[in-house]
Design a protein around this motif. Structure first.
Motif, PDB file in Angstrom:
ATOM      1  N   UNK A  71       0.791  -0.996  -0.142  1.00 55.59           N
ATOM      2  CA  UNK A  71      -0.223  -0.462  -0.128  1.00 55.59           C
ATOM      3  C   UNK A  71       1.098   1.437  -0.022  1.00 55.59           C
ATOM      4  N   UNK A  72       2.267   0.820  -0.039  1.00 56.04           N
ATOM      5  CA  UNK A  72       3.246   2.358   0.122  1.00 56.04           C
ATOM      6  C   UNK A  72       3.328   2.611  -1.552  1.00 56.04           C
ATOM      7  N   UNK A  73       3.594   3.985  -1.669  1.00 56.58           N
ATOM      8  CA  UNK A  73       3.412   4.737  -3.045  1.00 56.58           C
ATOM      9  C   UNK A  73       5.074   3.823  -3.487  1.00 56.58           C
ATOM     10  N   UNK A  74       4.021   4.254  -5.005  1.00 53.15           N
ATOM     11  CA  UNK A  74       5.299   4.031  -5.976  1.00 53.15           C
ATOM     12  C   UNK A  74       5.603   5.240  -5.952  1.00 53.15           C
ATOM     13  N   UNK A  75       7.132   6.053  -6.745  1.00 58.51           N
ATOM     14  CA  UNK A  75       7.605   7.241  -7.303  1.00 58.51           C
ATOM     15  C   UNK A  75       8.810   7.148  -8.151  1.00 58.51           C
ATOM     16  N   UNK A  76       8.699   7.933  -9.098  1.00 58.51           N
ATOM     17  CA  UNK A  76       9.598   8.198 -10.344  1.00 58.51           C
ATOM     18  C   UNK A  76      10.683   8.673  -9.451  1.00 58.51           C
ATOM     19  N   UNK A  77      11.275   9.073  -8.812  1.00 61.74           N
ATOM     20  CA  UNK A  77      12.384   9.456  -7.816  1.00 61.74           C
ATOM     21  C   UNK A  77      12.921  10.566  -8.751  1.00 61.74           C
ATOM     22  N   UNK A  78      11.815  11.847  -9.476  1.00 65.57           N
ATOM     23  CA  UNK A  78      12.182  13.164  -9.933  1.00 65.57           C
ATOM     24  C   UNK A  78      11.629  13.818  -9.366  1.00 65.57           C
ATOM     25  N   UNK A  79      11.925  15.155  -9.277  1.00 64.70           N
ATOM     26  CA  UNK A  79      11.004  16.979  -8.785  1.00 64.70           C
ATOM     27  C   UNK A  79      11.494  17.366  -9.952  1.00 64.70           C
ATOM     28  N   UNK A  80      10.535  18.190 -10.084  1.00 65.33           N
ATOM     29  CA  UNK A  80      10.331  19.682 -11.129  1.00 65.33           C
ATOM     30  C   UNK A  80      11.433  20.675 -10.862  1.00 65.33           C
ATOM     31  N   UNK A  81      12.062  21.442 -11.731  1.00 63.05           N
ATOM     32  CA  UNK A  81      13.214  21.732 -11.597  1.00 63.05           C
ATOM     33  C   UNK A  81      12.832  23.000 -11.097  1.00 63.05           C
ATOM     34  N   UNK A  82      11.584  23.467 -10.865  1.00 60.89           N
ATOM     35  CA  UNK A  82      11.154  24.699 -10.037  1.00 60.89           C
ATOM     36  C   UNK A  82      11.979  24.649  -8.628  1.00 60.89           C
ATOM     37  N   UNK A  83      11.721  23.206  -8.390  1.00 64.93           N
ATOM     38  CA  UNK A  83      11.741  23.201  -6.630  1.00 64.93           C
ATOM     39  C   UNK A  83      13.242  22.757  -6.380  1.00 64.93           C
ATOM     40  N   UNK A  84      13.922  22.915  -7.176  1.00 68.75           N
ATOM     41  CA  UNK A  84      15.541  22.606  -6.425  1.00 68.75           C
ATOM     42  C   UNK A  84      15.909  21.096  -5.857  1.00 68.75           C
ATOM     43  N   UNK A  85      14.957  20.382  -6.289  1.00 70.10           N
ATOM     44  CA  UNK A  85      15.420  18.916  -5.576  1.00 70.10           C
ATOM     45  C   UNK A  85      15.834  17.996  -6.654  1.00 70.10           C
ATOM     46  N   UNK A  86      16.105  17.387  -6.490  1.00 65.19           N
ATOM     47  CA  UNK A  86      16.213  16.494  -7.489  1.00 65.19           C
ATOM     48  C   UNK A  86      16.526  14.572  -7.575  1.00 65.19           C
TER      49      UNK A  86
ATOM     50  N   UNK B  74      10.084   3.804   5.547  1.00 64.55           N
ATOM     51  CA  UNK B  74       8.912   3.811   4.943  1.00 64.55           C
ATOM     52  C   UNK B  74       9.904   4.013   3.794  1.00 64.55           C
ATOM     53  N   UNK B  75       8.696   3.357   2.823  1.00 63.11           N
ATOM     54  CA  UNK B  75       8.868   3.887   1.366  1.00 63.11           C
ATOM     55  C   UNK B  75       9.004   4.910   0.923  1.00 63.11           C
ATOM     56  N   UNK B  76       8.097   6.337   1.825  1.00 62.82           N
ATOM     57  CA  UNK B  76       8.169   7.506   1.414  1.00 62.82           C
ATOM     58  C   UNK B  76       9.518   7.936   1.642  1.00 62.82           C
ATOM     59  N   UNK B  77       9.914   7.792   3.014  1.00 65.22           N
ATOM     60  CA  UNK B  77      11.535   7.953   3.561  1.00 65.22           C
ATOM     61  C   UNK B  77      12.228   7.517   3.064  1.00 65.22           C
ATOM     62  N   UNK B  78      12.362   6.320   1.941  1.00 63.73           N
ATOM     63  CA  UNK B  78      13.320   5.861   1.191  1.00 63.73           C
ATOM     64  C   UNK B  78      13.937   6.932   0.275  1.00 63.73           C
TER      65      UNK B  78
END
Length: 124
Positions: free
Chosen positions: A19-34, A85-89
């Motif tokens: 039930x925990x999320x699955x994520x592509x592992x990218x953020x947008x450039x505007x956030x300054x986080x990659x 948690x997967x979110x924290x990973x």
């Protein structure tokens, strides 16, 4: 999976996600986080084991050719991910664009490996 292991693995889909999320592992450039372009998952039958279920094309992980589908992430920057948690990973893998993250994995083919990847914003 092709010979290189750089595509979706249909057998992963059949296992069912927890039930925990699955994520592509990218953020947008505007956030300054990659991120590094790893899609991670925990499966119902695997407890807290964190698997690589997809490697985003043209991402730092893809371009490194050091990460494969079904590799097991064990540490991020020397932190054990088992109690996370997967979110924290995912949060541990993300960071300032241009900074490095060190990911230790149990390779799908056996053995352990440590890869250093430079974080990028999505689409760059």
């Amino acid at each position: 999976v092709g010979a290189t292991g750089y595509s979706n693995n249909a057998s992963n889909v059949d296992r069912g996600f927890s039930t925990v999320n699955v994520d592509r592992g990218f953020s947008t450039a505007a956030e300054g986080v990659g991120g590094v372009g790893l899609r991670l998952a925990r499966y119902q039958d695997s407890g807290n084991t964190t698997y690589v279920c997809e490697i985003v094309p043209n991402s730092p992980a893809f371009e490194s050719r050091q990460v494969s589908i079904n590799d097991i992430v064990t540490h991020v920057d020397n932190q054990d991910v088992l109690p996370m948690s997967l979110n924290n990973v995912n949060a541990a893998i993300r960071g300032p664009v241009g900074s490095n993250v060190v990911i230790t994995m149990t390779a799908a083919a056996g053995g352990t490996k440590t890869v250093t990847l430079s974080r990028r914003a999505y689409g760059t």
